[in-house]
Enzyme design. Structure first.
Site, mmCIF file in Angstrom:
data_model
loop_
_atom_site.group_PDB
_atom_site.id
_atom_site.type_symbol
_atom_site.label_atom_id
_atom_site.label_comp_id
_atom_site.label_asym_id
_atom_site.label_seq_id
_atom_site.Cartn_x
_atom_site.Cartn_y
_atom_site.Cartn_z
ATOM 1 N N SER A 27 0.825 -1.206 0.000
ATOM 2 C CA SER A 27 0.000 0.000 0.000
ATOM 3 C C SER A 27 0.864 1.263 0.000
ATOM 4 O O SER A 27 1.882 1.331 0.701
ATOM 5 C CB SER A 27 -0.877 0.042 1.257
ATOM 6 O OG SER A 27 -1.823 -0.982 1.244
ATOM 7 N N ILE A 28 0.418 2.257 -0.761
ATOM 8 C CA ILE A 28 1.126 3.542 -0.772
ATOM 9 C C ILE A 28 1.142 4.125 0.643
ATOM 10 O O ILE A 28 2.147 4.681 1.090
ATOM 11 C CB ILE A 28 0.466 4.510 -1.779
ATOM 12 C CG1 ILE A 28 0.654 3.961 -3.207
ATOM 13 C CG2 ILE A 28 1.052 5.910 -1.656
ATOM 14 C CD1 ILE A 28 -0.033 4.762 -4.303
ATOM 15 N N GLN A 48 -9.874 -0.755 7.599
ATOM 16 C CA GLN A 48 -11.146 -1.473 7.438
ATOM 17 C C GLN A 48 -11.063 -2.741 8.270
ATOM 18 O O GLN A 48 -10.090 -3.501 8.152
ATOM 19 C CB GLN A 48 -11.363 -1.833 5.970
ATOM 20 C CG GLN A 48 -11.858 -0.690 5.126
ATOM 21 C CD GLN A 48 -12.155 -1.127 3.707
ATOM 22 O OE1 GLN A 48 -11.261 -1.490 2.959
ATOM 23 N NE2 GLN A 48 -13.425 -1.097 3.328
ATOM 24 N N ASP A 71 -14.272 2.564 8.760
ATOM 25 C CA ASP A 71 -14.746 2.503 7.382
ATOM 26 C C ASP A 71 -15.230 3.916 7.070
ATOM 27 O O ASP A 71 -16.065 4.464 7.805
ATOM 28 C CB ASP A 71 -15.888 1.484 7.259
ATOM 29 C CG ASP A 71 -16.290 1.284 5.807
ATOM 30 O OD1 ASP A 71 -16.587 2.287 5.119
ATOM 31 O OD2 ASP A 71 -16.292 0.135 5.356
ATOM 32 N N TYR A 167 -10.007 3.499 -16.359
ATOM 33 C CA TYR A 167 -9.976 4.184 -15.050
ATOM 34 C C TYR A 167 -11.339 4.813 -14.761
ATOM 35 O O TYR A 167 -11.772 4.937 -13.618
ATOM 36 C CB TYR A 167 -8.858 5.229 -15.033
ATOM 37 C CG TYR A 167 -8.410 5.605 -13.638
ATOM 38 C CD1 TYR A 167 -7.842 4.666 -12.789
ATOM 39 C CD2 TYR A 167 -8.571 6.903 -13.161
ATOM 40 C CE1 TYR A 167 -7.439 4.997 -11.511
ATOM 41 C CE2 TYR A 167 -8.172 7.253 -11.881
ATOM 42 C CZ TYR A 167 -7.605 6.299 -11.067
ATOM 43 O OH TYR A 167 -7.220 6.641 -9.798
ATOM 44 N N LYS A 174 -11.411 11.159 -8.830
ATOM 45 C CA LYS A 174 -10.114 11.807 -8.536
ATOM 46 C C LYS A 174 -10.158 13.299 -8.899
ATOM 47 O O LYS A 174 -9.522 14.118 -8.246
ATOM 48 C CB LYS A 174 -8.976 11.111 -9.283
ATOM 49 C CG LYS A 174 -8.648 9.713 -8.763
ATOM 50 C CD LYS A 174 -8.232 9.714 -7.297
ATOM 51 C CE LYS A 174 -7.634 8.383 -6.872
ATOM 52 N NZ LYS A 174 -7.515 8.273 -5.413
ATOM 53 N N THR A 205 -0.267 -2.213 -6.516
ATOM 54 C CA THR A 205 -0.958 -2.335 -5.227
ATOM 55 C C THR A 205 -2.273 -3.074 -5.454
ATOM 56 O O THR A 205 -2.656 -3.323 -6.596
ATOM 57 C CB THR A 205 -1.278 -0.943 -4.643
ATOM 58 O OG1 THR A 205 -2.213 -0.307 -5.515
ATOM 59 C CG2 THR A 205 -0.042 -0.072 -4.494
HETATM 60 P P1 NAD Z 1 -4.420 -0.120 -1.574
HETATM 61 O O1 NAD Z 1 -5.434 -1.077 -2.053
HETATM 62 O O2 NAD Z 1 -3.242 -0.652 -0.876
HETATM 63 O O3 NAD Z 1 -5.089 1.018 -0.668
HETATM 64 C C1 NAD Z 1 -6.443 1.399 -0.803
HETATM 65 C C2 NAD Z 1 -6.980 1.518 0.586
HETATM 66 O O4 NAD Z 1 -8.320 2.034 0.569
HETATM 67 C C3 NAD Z 1 -7.033 0.172 1.343
HETATM 68 O O5 NAD Z 1 -6.299 0.259 2.533
HETATM 69 C C4 NAD Z 1 -8.505 -0.009 1.642
HETATM 70 O O6 NAD Z 1 -8.727 -0.632 2.901
HETATM 71 C C5 NAD Z 1 -8.956 1.450 1.677
HETATM 72 N N1 NAD Z 1 -10.409 1.570 1.574
HETATM 73 C C6 NAD Z 1 -11.219 1.258 0.523
HETATM 74 N N2 NAD Z 1 -12.505 1.453 0.857
HETATM 75 C C7 NAD Z 1 -12.517 1.910 2.146
HETATM 76 C C8 NAD Z 1 -13.523 2.278 3.059
HETATM 77 N N3 NAD Z 1 -14.834 2.209 2.734
HETATM 78 N N4 NAD Z 1 -13.165 2.697 4.312
HETATM 79 C C9 NAD Z 1 -11.864 2.758 4.665
HETATM 80 N N5 NAD Z 1 -10.846 2.407 3.840
HETATM 81 C C10 NAD Z 1 -11.176 1.990 2.597
HETATM 82 O O7 NAD Z 1 -3.977 0.675 -2.900
HETATM 83 P P2 NAD Z 1 -3.084 1.978 -3.104
HETATM 84 O O8 NAD Z 1 -2.709 1.947 -4.549
HETATM 85 O O9 NAD Z 1 -2.046 2.078 -2.072
HETATM 86 O O10 NAD Z 1 -4.154 3.147 -2.951
HETATM 87 C C11 NAD Z 1 -3.966 4.252 -2.078
HETATM 88 C C12 NAD Z 1 -4.363 5.541 -2.768
HETATM 89 O O11 NAD Z 1 -3.410 5.829 -3.782
HETATM 90 C C13 NAD Z 1 -5.721 5.509 -3.457
HETATM 91 O O12 NAD Z 1 -6.346 6.771 -3.286
HETATM 92 C C14 NAD Z 1 -5.353 5.307 -4.899
HETATM 93 O O13 NAD Z 1 -6.349 5.757 -5.794
HETATM 94 C C15 NAD Z 1 -4.115 6.166 -4.957
HETATM 95 N N6 NAD Z 1 -3.241 5.959 -6.120
HETATM 96 C C16 NAD Z 1 -2.804 4.728 -6.434
HETATM 97 C C17 NAD Z 1 -1.983 4.560 -7.549
HETATM 98 C C18 NAD Z 1 -1.493 3.197 -7.947
HETATM 99 O O14 NAD Z 1 -1.034 3.042 -9.079
HETATM 100 N N7 NAD Z 1 -1.517 2.208 -7.095
HETATM 101 C C19 NAD Z 1 -1.598 5.672 -8.323
HETATM 102 C C20 NAD Z 1 -2.069 6.931 -7.952
HETATM 103 C C21 NAD Z 1 -2.892 7.078 -6.847
#
Ligand code: NAD
Length: 274
Positions: A27-28, A48, A71, A167, A174, A205
């Site tokens: 996760s980021i 969550q 959540d 997307y 976004k 991720t």
């Molecule tokens: P990830 O799946 O590891 O993280 C997403 C998180 O959102 C998870 O921890 C999940 O539990 C949480 N989540 C979803 N629904 C939820 C809810 N109802 N309540 C609480 N938490 C909830 O993936 P990631 O890529 O680390 O995503 C983190 C952020 O980075 C997101 O906003 C994603 O859009 C953004 N992002 C990701 C990328 C990529 O390429 N992975 C690029 C740019 C931006």
């Protein structure tokens, strides 16, 4: 113990903040958490429910034990989360929002035909409104401007500005998240609270795995980028450190692209013999 690829120091010594969005080690939010902890920050993690065990293990690996279920669609849990933070710490100095969700069916094919009312509402609620809600709650327990104010970051992606295949509704969410970032930044600016977004390039991720054609996104993200490399967790976490520490002092209302330069490329490379 902190990952050695994240530079250590004391840029955030004495600072405390909430990390929202750790699901696993990819996760980021977890990369950012490691970097902030390496610079002396004390962290709380909201998660969550089903992810508790995994998040607890990760948090403990960097010496943190403050976990709160939340959540973002549940008002009672959000209320309890910030009450719990206030009860233990009094104030928080920063907030990291790294949360997004859209249904798998909506992350493929035609945006026009595949986006349902419910899917649209859910993507907007979880991926955009949740930042507005968290920012409101977090700002209420941040120090006054005279006492240092605070800082917030959220995570976004280029699909908000340009059309990225599959997307779809997430791109629209976004765009709302980025606009919300600017409006929140203006509201909270006079209170000394800075609010920014990091637009990260594609990274492997769980969230990325939900997007149809994610492998192509990863490959073009690298091949067409200026640096000819993948976006790194160190780069994204370093940007978060900049924005959340005093290094980012005069920066607010900004969407900072951390994508190896991909966002600024108009036409990918053309070979000489064409
Ligand atoms: P990830 O799946 O590891 O993280 C997403 C998180 O959102 C998870 O921890 C999940 O539990 C949480 N989540 C979803 N629904 C939820 C809810 N109802 N309540 C609480 N938490 C909830 O993936 P990631 O890529 O680390 O995503 C983190 C952020 O980075 C997101 O906003 C994603 O859009 C953004 N992002 C990701 C990328 C990529 O390429 N992975 C690029 C740019 C931006």
């Amino acid at each position: 113990m902190t990952d050695t690829s994240f530079p250590a120091g004391d840029l955030l010594k004495g600072k405390r903040g909430l990390i929202m969005g750790v699901a696993n080690k990819n996760s980021i939010a977890w990369g950012i958490a490691q970097q902030l902890a390496a610079q002396g920050a004390e962290l709380a993690f909201s998660y969550q429910e089903a992810l508790e065990k995994r998040v607890r293990g990760l948090a403990e690996s960097i010496g943190q034990d403050f976990l709160i279920p939340a959540d973002v669609t549940n008002d009672d849990e959000m209320e309890a989360c910030f009450k719990t933070l206030q009860a233990r710490w009094g104030t928080i100095d920063f907030l990291v929002h790294a949360i997004a969700f859209a249904g798998k069916d909506e992350l493929q094919g035609s945006f026009t035909h595949n986006t349902t009312r419910l899917g649209f509402q859910r993507a907007m609620d979880i991926s955009a409104f949740s930042f507005v809600d968290a920012a409101k709650r977090a700002s209420a327990i941040m120090p006054s401007k005279e006492n240092g104010g605070g800082a917030m970051v959220c995570l976004t992606y280029l699909g908000s500005e340009r059309v990225v295949p599959n997307y779809n509704v997430m791109g629209v969410a976004k765009a709302a998240l980025e606009a919300s970032t600017r409006y929140i930044a203006r509201d909270l600016g006079p209170e000394g609270i800075r609010v920014n977004a990091i637009s990260a390039g594609p990274m492997r991720t769980l969230a990325m795995a939900g997007i149809s054609g994610g492998k192509t996104l990863m490959k073009t993200g690298k091949d067409w980028s200026m640096l000819k490399e993948d976006t790194t967790m160190e780069g994204v976490a370093g940007a978060a450190l900049y924005l959340l520490s005093d290094l980012g002092k005069s920066c607010t209302g900004e969407v900072l692209h951390v994508d190896a330069g991909f966002h600024a490329v108009g036409v990918p490379d053309i070979s000489e013999d064409e």
